[in-house]
Design a protein around this motif. Structure first.
Motif, PDB file in Angstrom:
ATOM      1  N   GLU A  16       0.841  -1.196   0.000  1.00 27.92           N
ATOM      2  CA  GLU A  16       0.000   0.000   0.000  1.00 27.92           C
ATOM      3  C   GLU A  16       0.883   1.255   0.000  1.00 27.92           C
ATOM      4  N   LEU A  18       1.234   4.977   0.962  1.00 29.18           N
ATOM      5  CA  LEU A  18       0.614   5.897   1.924  1.00 29.18           C
ATOM      6  C   LEU A  18       0.942   7.356   1.644  1.00 29.18           C
ATOM      7  N   LEU A  99       4.389  11.047   7.341  1.00 26.28           N
ATOM      8  CA  LEU A  99       3.643  11.326   6.112  1.00 26.28           C
ATOM      9  C   LEU A  99       3.901  12.747   5.617  1.00 26.28           C
ATOM     10  N   ARG A 111       3.363   0.326   2.931  1.00 25.78           N
ATOM     11  CA  ARG A 111       2.960  -0.475   4.084  1.00 25.78           C
ATOM     12  C   ARG A 111       2.684  -1.902   3.651  1.00 25.78           C
TER      13      ARG A 111
END
Length: 315
Positions: A16, A18, A99, A111
């Protein structure tokens, strides 16, 4: 050297993304992975910024104990313009400070749901293979009794025809005409075909044939470790060829040396059988049995015994 990016990792492992989409095509230049535990504590003097950074439960738990000001400072230093990516294992929640810093510097934050140890192992294996030095050799690679045999020689010497005969005898073709060789470590060479030439053999007079279509899926392989090189050359009258097999040549590719044998080619010689036997004999040598050495030792014993008998007869 092949190019690997964070985007390749996303597609390969279905991770994933992010943050830091801007940097997903930033090149990854080393297979080494860093776990920035000491950096989380504030020591960045020897920070390996060009490595992928892997954050596991240990680093994540320590990070949670820091103050908001420390968290921001650590993540700002962790995310550099050279950092190819930061990976969170175990499905951990990404800190907002990470982030924000990643978006600012264009550092991809990925992730994974895998455990840290499992993720590290899979990622290292993938990167070592993908980033391994690559070269192309003109020849044929065949799997003979589990031995990867690279057949080389001049154009028209009969490499492809020999490979076809070996496939008919139950062995497996890896690559014909061009063999891409990667050095996975200092003593391991792995050969594979270029994607365009997978499963294909070029036979003069017949053209291109598909080995998998003709002989089945069991007749081909996509890659194989190379252990032995057989060099085919046109028989030269008067040239001395090794008849006992005591001398062992070596062929060096990158930093790795493999055993090389030179086989002269002339009408009437069954090259497929010769190469098949060479592979079997190579296996025997690796198991500790050397027929040529054994013959040499027995010959020496016979000569010594003959000399002793002669001396006794003279006396």
């Amino acid at each position: 050297m092949s190019k690997v990016t964070a985007n390749d990792l996303i597609e390969r492992f279905e991770w994933e993304l992010l943050a830091g989409e801007e940097g997903i095509y930033r090149p990854i230049t080393t297979s080494d992975i860093s776990r920035p535990g000491i950096e989380m504590a504030g020591f960045f003097t020897y920070y390996p910024a060009k490595r992928l950074q892997l954050i596991g439960r240990t680093e994540w738990s320590f990070f949670q104990s820091l103050s908001d000001q420390e968290k921001k400072a650590r993540m700002t230093k962790l995310c550099t313009y050279d950092t190819p990516g930061i990976i969170l294992s175990r499905g951990l929640e990404a800190p907002k400070q990470l982030l924000e810093a990643a978006e600012k510097r264009g550092v991809p934050v990925l992730r994974s749901q895998s455990t840290t140890t499992q993720l590290s192992s899979r990622l290292t294996n993938f990167l070592e293979s993908a980033l391994a030095p690559v070269t192309a050799v003109h020849g044929v690679l065949v799997d003979i009794y589990g031995i990867g045999v690279l057949i080389t020689g001049g154009s028209g010497v009969g490499k492809s025809e020999t490979a076809l005969d070996l496939v008919r005898r139950g062995h497996r073709l890896v690559a014909d005409d061009s063999v891409e060789i990667r050095q996975h470590n200092e003593d391991t060479l792995v050969g594979s075909p270029p994607p365009l030439l997978q499963h294909l053999l070029e036979i003069r007079g017949l053209g291109i044939i598909n080995v998998m279509t003709l002989f089945g899926a069991g007749a081909v392989r996509l890659h194989k470790r190379i252990s032995l090189c057989i060099d085919l050359e046109i028989w030269e009258q008067g040239k001395a060829y090794d008849r006992l097999g005591l001398e062992e040549e070596k062929k060096k590719i990158f930093d790795t040396e493999i055993t090389k044998m030179t086989v002269p080619v002339r009408p009437g010689r069954n090259l497929a059988v010769i190469i098949e036997v060479a592979a079997m004999n190579f296996r025997l040598k690796r198991l500790g049995f050397n027929a040529a050495q054994d013959f040499s030792e027995r010959l020496s014993q016979v000569i010594e015994k003959g000399d002793e008998d002669h001396d006794r007869g003279t006396n």
